[in-house]
Design an enzyme around this catalytic site. Structure first.
Site, PDB file in Angstrom:
ATOM      1  N   LYS A   1     -12.066  -1.657   8.243  1.00  0.00           N
ATOM      2  CA  LYS A   1     -11.219  -2.619   8.949  1.00  0.00           C
ATOM      3  C   LYS A   1     -11.690  -2.765  10.394  1.00  0.00           C
ATOM      4  O   LYS A   1     -12.149  -3.810  10.798  1.00  0.00           O
ATOM      5  CB  LYS A   1      -9.757  -2.174   8.924  1.00  0.00           C
TER       6      LYS A   1
ATOM      7  N   ASP B   1      -0.828   6.718   6.856  1.00  0.00           N
ATOM      8  CA  ASP B   1      -1.953   5.876   6.452  1.00  0.00           C
ATOM      9  C   ASP B   1      -2.148   4.843   7.560  1.00  0.00           C
ATOM     10  O   ASP B   1      -1.337   3.936   7.731  1.00  0.00           O
ATOM     11  CB  ASP B   1      -1.632   5.197   5.111  1.00  0.00           C
TER      12      ASP B   1
ATOM     13  N   TRP C   1       0.817  -1.216   0.000  1.00  0.00           N
ATOM     14  CA  TRP C   1       0.000   0.000   0.000  1.00  0.00           C
ATOM     15  C   TRP C   1       0.850   1.266   0.000  1.00  0.00           C
ATOM     16  O   TRP C   1       0.515   2.243  -0.667  1.00  0.00           O
ATOM     17  CB  TRP C   1      -0.974  -0.018   1.179  1.00  0.00           C
TER      18      TRP C   1
END
Length: 415
Positions: free
Chosen positions: A231, A206, A115
């Site tokens: 999540k 992030d 990511w």
């Protein structure tokens, strides 16, 4: 638990607490006694505005977010923020330092997994500044090409004065996470970060797959923290931002000085000025997120969940180590760099991974297959996964190891 429900170890969209789901079904019909469902009510109604304000308060309280930062709600997921971060923070940098050329502006990226690499690629695509790789963890991996570690502090090479420094706290695909122990060399290197002339830290984090799972170190020093909700918080469709006030800049004024134009829906200042209601937000994900946060507070907030998540992860890693000793499992991440949220490993032997996954599904556990880019097994231990859920998986892992060992010696094994 109803017979139709299984344990969802999926990486996202992920498991949600059953009590929250049951309460959410009521809100679909009648939100906060308005007689209108949450998917139907106006986002500018006093009831929804009050609910949104309460969500902000719950996050601010549980994460200890200082008054120097705004909490914003938007759409587009973490991937949308790969672009928004670049556009907003380069606009800010242009206003601060209008005399610099594009080559003199630098964006520092720390690459520890898939990511952060995708975010780095998007920064290069958008341009407007030079992109510097402050760290590429693949150089320190066992095979030289995988993301399997967080290198020690001395390996980072930051630019002297970057427009921002970008990192991903937990890499969902690769199972790599910065250590929660600040004294560990695999923790985030806060002490080595370059500061601006004003003393501010241009740090962007992030936190999508670890948000609200444990406290965020040095939160008040971050310029921007963002997280997709799917999540630990709620359904896909909501993104939470924590933005320091000096990063809420006039993007149109920056554009007049040569910065790239920023779409208003991506402008942090627009979101802040409109109290996250510039356009219609993701009503249902926001509602479910609010219910999750209320439940978290009732259970004890991050103090409770940090201890729980640490315990769950330790149990799964212990089962992997036990399987490694028997030649059945193989951990994929180097010691000290393993994620609490996404535990990854391989099952050794021809067809063994398929048998592991099939057996887990038959036992009522799904979502364990690793990301298509790396394969293997991935156990996602987000907040809604209970210790009991974890114990069931660990028991299955131990039985699988015992059965594999018995078969290796030609012994008939029975659970």
């Amino acid at each position: 638990m109803p017979a139709s429900r299984v344990i969802n170890f999926g990486p996202g969209p992920s498991a949600l607490p059953q009590s929250v789901l049951e309460k959410a079904t009521q809100g679909l019909l009648n939100f906060n006694e308005t007689g209108i469902g949450i998917a139907e009510i106006s986002h500018r109604s006093k009831e929804f505005v009050a609910f949104l304000s309460n969500i902000e308060s719950l996050i601010r309280t549980q994460l200890d977010v200082p008054s120097t930062h705004s909490i914003l709600f938007t759409q587009g997921g973490g991937t949308g923020q790969f672009s928004a971060v670049v556009l907003n923070l380069l606009a800010r940098h242009r206003l601060l330092y209008p005399e610099l050329t594009a080559d003199e502006r630098v964006m520092d990226y720390i690459l520890t997994g898939s990511w952060s690499e995708k975010a780095f690629q998007e920064a290069g695509r958008l341009g407007g500044a030079r992109v510097n790789v402050a760290l590429d963890a693949r150089k320190y991996s066992k095979d030289g090409v995988s993301f399997d570690n967080v290198p020690p502090h001395g390996e980072y090479a930051f630019s002297p004065a970057p427009a921002f420094i970008y990192y991903c706290e937990n890499e969902t695909v690769d199972g790599v996470q910065f250590s929660a122990d600040p004294s560990a060399q695999t923790s985030f290197p806060f002490a080595r970060l370059p500061r601006e002339r004003s003393g501010l830290l241009p740090l962007v984090g992030d936190h999508s797959s670890s948000f609200m799972s444990r406290p965020i170190p040095h939160l008040g020093e971050h310029a921007v923290i963002f997280a997709g909700a799917q999540k630990n918080l709620g359904p896909a469709g909501l993104t939470v931002l924590i933005v320091r006030h000096d990063c809420l800049v006039d993007v149109d004024a920056a554009a007049k000085l040569g910065a790239a134009p920023v779409p208003l829906s991506l402008s942090y200042k627009t979101l802040a000025d409109s109290k996250s209601l510039y356009n219609t937000p993701s009503m249902l994900p926001i509602y479910i997120t609010g219910l999750v946060l209320e439940r978290m507070q009732e259970l004890g907030g991050l103090t409770y969940f940090e201890a729980l998540n640490k315990k769950k992860a330790e149990k799964v890693y212990a089962a992997i180590r036990s399987g490694e000793e028997r030649g059945v499992f193989q951990g994929k991440v180097q010691d000290g760099s393993g994620s609490w949220m996404n535990v990854v490993f391989n099952v050794l032997g021809d067809g063994a991974e398929s048998r592991f996954l099939t057996g887990a599904e038959e036992a009522g556990m799904k979502g364990l297959k690793g990301h298509r880019s790396v394969g293997g097994i991935r156990v996602s231990l987000y907040n809604a996964i209970t210790e009991s859920d974890t114990d069931k998986l660990v028991g299955y892992m131990k039985n699988f190891v015992s059965e594999a060992g018995a078969q290796a010696f030609g012994v008939k094994f029975s659970c």
